[in-house]
Structures are given as C-alpha cells and as structure tokens.
Scaffold this active site. Structure first.
Site, mmCIF file in Angstrom:
data_model
loop_
_atom_site.group_PDB
_atom_site.id
_atom_site.type_symbol
_atom_site.label_atom_id
_atom_site.label_comp_id
_atom_site.label_asym_id
_atom_site.label_seq_id
_atom_site.Cartn_x
_atom_site.Cartn_y
_atom_site.Cartn_z
ATOM 1 N N CYS A 104 21.846 -17.305 86.461
ATOM 2 C CA CYS A 104 21.481 -18.392 85.543
ATOM 3 C C CYS A 104 21.251 -17.884 84.102
ATOM 4 C CB CYS A 104 20.293 -19.139 86.120
ATOM 5 S SG CYS A 104 20.237 -20.831 85.548
ATOM 6 N N GLU A 159 18.253 -16.433 95.013
ATOM 7 C CA GLU A 159 16.979 -15.822 95.445
ATOM 8 C C GLU A 159 15.972 -16.876 95.905
ATOM 9 O OE1 GLU A 159 17.825 -16.464 92.416
ATOM 10 O OE2 GLU A 159 16.068 -16.937 91.190
ATOM 11 N N HIS A 218 20.609 -20.148 91.759
ATOM 12 C CA HIS A 218 19.531 -19.204 92.100
ATOM 13 C C HIS A 218 19.552 -18.833 93.578
ATOM 14 C CE1 HIS A 218 16.924 -19.301 88.444
ATOM 15 N NE2 HIS A 218 17.612 -20.404 88.211
HETATM 16 N N1 GLN Z 1 18.314 -23.290 80.938
HETATM 17 C C1 GLN Z 1 17.995 -21.891 80.940
HETATM 18 C C2 GLN Z 1 18.574 -21.189 79.721
HETATM 19 O O1 GLN Z 1 19.279 -21.736 79.004
HETATM 20 C C3 GLN Z 1 18.485 -21.218 82.188
HETATM 21 C C4 GLN Z 1 17.783 -21.798 83.374
HETATM 22 C C5 GLN Z 1 17.619 -20.858 84.528
HETATM 23 O O2 GLN Z 1 17.733 -19.652 84.385
HETATM 24 N N2 GLN Z 1 17.288 -21.416 85.639
HETATM 25 O O3 GLN Z 1 18.314 -20.073 79.496
#
Ligand code: GLN
Length: 191
Positions: free
Chosen positions: A79, A172, A170
């Site tokens: 992410c 994890e 995610h």
């Molecule tokens: N929206 C977050 C970002 O732009 C990422 C979200 C996440 O890591 N779950 O950094």
C-alpha cells in the site's frame, strides 16, 4: 526453517506490527528498522502501509533515504510502501524511490475509498486471495518487465519486478500467509 534469514520491517510509521507477527508465524527472524545502520542486517525488507506523505518525511528526518536507495536485496511494499517504491505517485509531497517501473495514484478507488475486502486473482495459485484494501492506491503503466501477479477485475493489485513485490492491499491483516511466503522464498533465493 528460515532461521538463517532476517527480514526487516520499516517501523517509522504505519502498519508494521502485523507484518512482524506474520513473519514470526513463518519462523523468520525479524527486525524493526528505524535507523539506517539496521538495514545492513536484513536479507529482505518490508515497506508497510500507512501514510506515504508522513512516511516520506520520516525517511528524510531519520536520514535513511540513501541507505534505502542503495538496498539491493528483496523488498516487499504494501500500500503506502508500494507508493513509495513506484516511479511516480502523482503527488509532489511523495518523493518515491522509483525501484519499480510502475505508476501509482494515491487513494484512487473512488467510492470504495475507505476500505473494502475483495477476492484477488493470483497468477501463481488458483485459490483467490481475500484481500483487504484500505485507502488503497491504483497501479498503472507497468513497464514490460513488471510481472503482474494479482488482479482485481481489470486492476493490477500485485506485481513483481526483479526482486521486489508490491501489493496495493494489506496481506498482513488476514490469516492468509501466501504472499508473505512468496516473499520469503524470494529472499531465500536471493541469499
Ligand atoms: N492512502 C495512503 C497513502 O496514500 C495509503 C494507505 C495504506 O497504506 N493503507 O499513503
């Protein structure tokens, strides 16, 4: 089984503790990375999710940027971690490492912006992966050597480029260890 291997999890901000727990479940030695020198001890590195703008600031405040730039062992970005490893996040506040030739767009899932769970199709396993997406980015414009390992409808959500994997979700946060196992194998092969 993996007792000769140590995987670091970048612990400056965000969702690092569940990654540590999952690696421990797989019998991998772990280390929480907060200082540049600690990277030397790692055979692989996980960039967790969180907030890429904040993580970016902390990377510079902790003087860890140049060490991450030089780190050539396997990396797994989830992410916000995937955003930071891409070539372009489309946001001037996020200075990316450009380790994977693919673009990211932050918070790009429209009405599903906050969070959702969906079945991701994996290229390496017939069983779909129930993936948790939280304010997830979208990936686009992969260069030709980027392997697409996971999709959700037409969206790319899991890729590999050389010894780096990125997920926009995610893994994890579930009990499904398949993606961490995939990464652990990558680390093992690269040792
Ligand atoms: N929206 C977050 C970002 O732009 C990422 C979200 C996440 O890591 N779950 O950094």
């Amino acid at each position: 089984m993996y007792d000769k291997m140590t995987i670091g999890v970048l612990g400056l901000q965000g969702a690092f503790s569940k990654h540590l727990a999952m690696l421990r479940n797989l019998n991998v030695n772990t280390i929480l990375i907060r200082y540049p020198d600690e990277l030397e001890k790692c055979d692989g590195l996980i960039f967790p999710g969180g907030e890429s703008t904040t993580m970016c600031k902390l990377i510079d405040e902790m003087n860890i940027r140049s060490r991450i730039e030089k780190f050539d062992r396997p990396i797994f970005g989830t992410c916000a971690g995937a955003i930071l490893l891409s070539t372009d996040a489309g946001d001037s506040r996020v200075q990316t490492f450009g380790k994977v030739p693919i673009k990211t767009r932050r918070n790009a899932w429209g009405r599903q912006l906050e969070s959702f769970i969906s079945d991701v199709r994996l290229s390496f396993d017939p069983e779909p992966f129930k993936a948790v997406f939280i304010r997830a980015p979208k990936l686009s414009d992969p260069e030709k050597d980027v392997k697409i390992l996971g999709t959700l409808n037409d969206e790319i959500v899991l890729v590999q480029y050389q010894n780096i994997i990125l997920t926009t979700f995610h893994p994890e946060l579930t009990d499904d260890t398949r993606i961490h196992e995939y990464f652990v194998k990558l680390v093992e092969e690269n040792k």
